[in-house]
Motif scaffolding. Structure first.
Motif, mmCIF file in Angstrom:
data_model
loop_
_atom_site.group_PDB
_atom_site.id
_atom_site.type_symbol
_atom_site.label_atom_id
_atom_site.label_comp_id
_atom_site.label_asym_id
_atom_site.label_seq_id
_atom_site.Cartn_x
_atom_site.Cartn_y
_atom_site.Cartn_z
ATOM 1 N N LEU A 4 -25.495 -14.639 20.613
ATOM 2 C CA LEU A 4 -25.302 -15.929 20.356
ATOM 3 C C LEU A 4 -26.655 -16.628 19.818
ATOM 4 O O LEU A 4 -27.379 -16.554 20.517
ATOM 5 C CB LEU A 4 -24.472 -16.817 21.247
ATOM 6 C CG LEU A 4 -23.090 -16.107 21.642
ATOM 7 C CD1 LEU A 4 -22.412 -17.064 22.659
ATOM 8 C CD2 LEU A 4 -22.040 -16.077 20.456
ATOM 9 N N ASP A 5 -26.434 -17.467 18.721
ATOM 10 C CA ASP A 5 -27.720 -18.245 18.441
ATOM 11 C C ASP A 5 -27.632 -19.663 19.295
ATOM 12 O O ASP A 5 -26.576 -19.738 19.990
ATOM 13 C CB ASP A 5 -27.891 -18.679 17.071
ATOM 14 C CG ASP A 5 -26.689 -19.523 16.513
ATOM 15 O OD1 ASP A 5 -26.290 -20.418 17.196
ATOM 16 O OD2 ASP A 5 -26.349 -19.367 15.417
ATOM 17 N N ASP A 7 -27.861 -22.721 18.920
ATOM 18 C CA ASP A 7 -26.826 -23.828 18.543
ATOM 19 C C ASP A 7 -25.556 -23.440 19.076
ATOM 20 O O ASP A 7 -24.573 -24.247 19.681
ATOM 21 C CB ASP A 7 -26.802 -23.849 16.944
ATOM 22 C CG ASP A 7 -27.924 -24.595 16.589
ATOM 23 O OD1 ASP A 7 -28.652 -25.303 17.259
ATOM 24 O OD2 ASP A 7 -28.267 -24.364 15.389
ATOM 25 N N LYS A 8 -24.810 -22.033 18.764
ATOM 26 C CA LYS A 8 -23.754 -21.719 19.545
ATOM 27 C C LYS A 8 -23.596 -21.792 20.853
ATOM 28 O O LYS A 8 -22.838 -22.347 21.493
ATOM 29 C CB LYS A 8 -23.381 -20.438 18.916
ATOM 30 C CG LYS A 8 -21.866 -19.822 19.445
ATOM 31 C CD LYS A 8 -20.805 -20.578 18.989
ATOM 32 C CE LYS A 8 -19.664 -19.836 19.437
ATOM 33 N NZ LYS A 8 -18.335 -20.826 19.204
ATOM 34 N N THR A 11 -23.314 -25.571 21.806
ATOM 35 C CA THR A 11 -21.835 -26.066 21.615
ATOM 36 C C THR A 11 -20.999 -25.618 22.594
ATOM 37 O O THR A 11 -20.176 -26.317 23.240
ATOM 38 C CB THR A 11 -21.645 -25.480 20.235
ATOM 39 O OG1 THR A 11 -22.493 -26.135 19.315
ATOM 40 C CG2 THR A 11 -19.999 -26.132 19.897
ATOM 41 N N SER A 12 -21.298 -24.206 22.818
ATOM 42 C CA SER A 12 -20.257 -23.888 24.166
ATOM 43 C C SER A 12 -20.392 -24.361 25.645
ATOM 44 O O SER A 12 -19.408 -24.454 26.384
ATOM 45 C CB SER A 12 -20.473 -22.330 24.360
ATOM 46 O OG SER A 12 -20.122 -21.449 23.005
ATOM 47 N N SER A 81 -20.751 -13.334 23.786
ATOM 48 C CA SER A 81 -19.798 -14.316 24.141
ATOM 49 C C SER A 81 -19.160 -13.768 25.654
ATOM 50 O O SER A 81 -18.206 -14.564 26.261
ATOM 51 C CB SER A 81 -18.646 -13.870 23.016
ATOM 52 O OG SER A 81 -18.414 -12.490 23.033
#
Length: 94
Positions: A4-5, A7-8, A11-12, A81
């Protein structure tokens, strides 16, 4: 499993109370605190069963009523993830 980058990941984390992102190497970290050793160990046991089903195992350290957790998908070299899912399950099991 894709990394995941940043930013992701950030956000998570908005939906994952108490978790933080650390870099170099990329990982998720949380310190859990329980009433006593029995509660901490019981939680670890419940989480271990969930982690086994996910085939994704946490790096953790336990002393009495505290459990320090680090999540990273070592095969991928960072956060995926799988780490987000296991962090969510850990919070729900608390």
């Amino acid at each position: 499993m894709a990394l995941l980058d940043k930013d992701k990941i950030i956000t998570s984390l908005e939906e994952l109370e108490g978790w933080s992102f650390k870099s170099d190497p990329d990982r998720l970290v949380k310190h859990f605190k329980f009433k006593n050793f029995n509660e901490a160990f019981g939680w670890m046991t419940r989480v271990a069963l969930m982690a086994e089903k996910l085939d994704h195992h946490p790096e953790w350290f336990n002393v009495w009523n505290k459990v320090e957790v680090t999540l990273s998908t070592h095969d991928e070299g960072g956060v995926t993830s799988k780490d987000i899912k296991l962090a969510r399950l850990m919070n729900e099991a608390e």
